[in-house]
Write a protein that holds these residues in place. Structure first.
Motif, mmCIF file in Angstrom:
data_model
loop_
_atom_site.group_PDB
_atom_site.id
_atom_site.type_symbol
_atom_site.label_atom_id
_atom_site.label_comp_id
_atom_site.label_asym_id
_atom_site.label_seq_id
_atom_site.Cartn_x
_atom_site.Cartn_y
_atom_site.Cartn_z
ATOM 1 N N SER A 40 0.747 -1.294 0.177
ATOM 2 C CA SER A 40 0.163 0.002 0.020
ATOM 3 C C SER A 40 0.741 1.437 -0.005
ATOM 4 N N ILE A 41 0.216 2.374 -0.609
ATOM 5 C CA ILE A 41 0.975 3.724 -0.312
ATOM 6 C C ILE A 41 1.525 3.965 1.075
ATOM 7 N N SER A 42 0.488 3.519 2.009
ATOM 8 C CA SER A 42 1.103 4.236 3.621
ATOM 9 C C SER A 42 2.117 3.312 3.642
ATOM 10 N N LYS A 43 2.490 1.959 3.473
ATOM 11 C CA LYS A 43 3.698 1.279 3.651
ATOM 12 C C LYS A 43 4.674 1.781 2.991
ATOM 13 N N ILE A 44 4.359 2.185 1.615
ATOM 14 C CA ILE A 44 5.805 2.561 0.936
ATOM 15 C C ILE A 44 6.146 3.762 1.333
ATOM 16 N N SER A 45 5.180 4.763 1.947
ATOM 17 C CA SER A 45 5.740 6.017 2.431
ATOM 18 C C SER A 45 6.476 5.978 3.745
ATOM 19 N N GLU A 46 6.133 4.866 4.443
ATOM 20 C CA GLU A 46 6.932 4.364 5.552
ATOM 21 C C GLU A 46 8.260 3.998 5.328
ATOM 22 N N LYS A 65 0.367 4.401 -11.072
ATOM 23 C CA LYS A 65 -0.605 5.110 -10.448
ATOM 24 C C LYS A 65 -0.137 5.342 -9.076
ATOM 25 N N LYS A 66 0.567 4.534 -8.425
ATOM 26 C CA LYS A 66 1.225 4.560 -7.159
ATOM 27 C C LYS A 66 2.064 6.122 -7.027
ATOM 28 N N ILE A 67 2.653 6.216 -8.331
ATOM 29 C CA ILE A 67 3.600 7.659 -8.164
ATOM 30 C C ILE A 67 2.612 8.955 -8.248
ATOM 31 N N ALA A 68 1.665 8.540 -8.815
ATOM 32 C CA ALA A 68 0.682 9.675 -9.115
ATOM 33 C C ALA A 68 -0.095 9.844 -7.530
ATOM 34 N N ASP A 69 -0.508 8.783 -6.944
ATOM 35 C CA ASP A 69 -1.025 9.043 -5.622
ATOM 36 C C ASP A 69 -0.534 9.468 -4.524
ATOM 37 N N MET A 70 1.003 9.339 -4.700
ATOM 38 C CA MET A 70 1.798 9.513 -3.612
ATOM 39 C C MET A 70 2.297 10.872 -3.609
#
Ligand SMILES: *Cc1c(COP(=O)(O)O)cnc(C)c1O
Length: 240
Positions: A40-46, A65-70
């Protein structure tokens, strides 16, 4: 936010430094690519907040999609494409990734080169086990190696691809030692190529995952690709 991902990231980083030193190299000689497919985006941000700067993904559309959402946090990282690429998806890779580890056939190299507007660092994926389900240039027998030198010299003529080395995936196993002969063969293949082609730029070896990255480093890895040992189990049941 749980501290688990940050703790995992730091302990894997420490083990990498230890393995590098015990095989006579500096910790900085080995780069950690944190594999974030299915996360998930939140885990990647961590993991980015913990200090990860190189992230690996297998599926181009998922990554875009992830890059855009992050948003802006994704600007801090280099994205590495580590999965098989279909030619109709080349357009995503050309813009989103800073390195491609999985050039597994000549046609995809040509297609990427044709679409690039800037140079791209790439690695050639090699199949050293002979497993049929594995992608990559088939090099499981040494008699195939001389022809591969010719292929590499031809690919090296492509003006935008910068061929930096090799990537390999050993057969699936629970025993990390079982991967050692494959990693060793990959190092020997790189040495053979440099000697036969004179291309001293073939310096990198991308090999080793959660299970066997220490073994890969002992055998000369310069990139390790570690997913679940840092990020936890992947989840493909929910939409990412
Ligand atoms: C998924 C994947 C990895 C990471 O595997 P883990 O077992 O999660 O460490 C590494 N390399 C490639 C090519 C992958 O597809």
């Amino acid at each position: 936010m749980s501290p688990i991902i940050a703790d995992n990231f730091h302990s894997v980083s420490e083990k990498i430094t230890k393995s590098a030193k015990s095989s006579g190299r500096a910790g900085e000689d080995v780069r950690l690519v944190v594999v974030t497919k299915g996360q998930s985006i939140s885990k990647i941000s961590e993991v980015i907040n913990a200090g990860a700067r190189d992230l690996g993904e297998n599926y181009p559309e998922e990554t875009v999609k992830k890059i855009a959402d992050m948003g802006s946090i994704s600007e801090h990282v280099n994205w590495h494409m580590i999965g098989h690429l279909q030619s109709r998806k080349v357009k995503f890779v050309v813009n989103a990734f800073s390195m491609m580890h999985s050039i597994d056939r000549t046609s995809i190299a040509n297609e990427i080169n044709a679409k690039l507007e800037r140079p791209l660092d790439v690695l050639l994926e090699v199949n050293l086990s002979g497993e049929e389900s594995k992608g990559g240039f088939l090099l499981s027998e040494r008699k195939y190696w001389p022809d591969f030198c010719t292929t590499v010299l031809e690919l090296n003529q492509l003006d935008r691809l910068r061929i930096k080395g090799l990537m390999t995936m050993p057969p699936y196993t629970q025993d990390p030692e079982a991967s050692r002969p494959i990693f060793r063969a990959c190092r020997e293949l790189r040495e053979f190529l440099v000697k036969q082609t004179g291309l001293a730029t073939l310096r990198e070896l991308s090999m080793g995952t959660s299970l066997d990255y220490s073994i890969a480093i002992e055998e000369g890895a310069t990139f390790v690709r570690v997913g679940e040992a840092i990020m936890g189990a992947r989840d493909y049941s929910k939409k990412i």
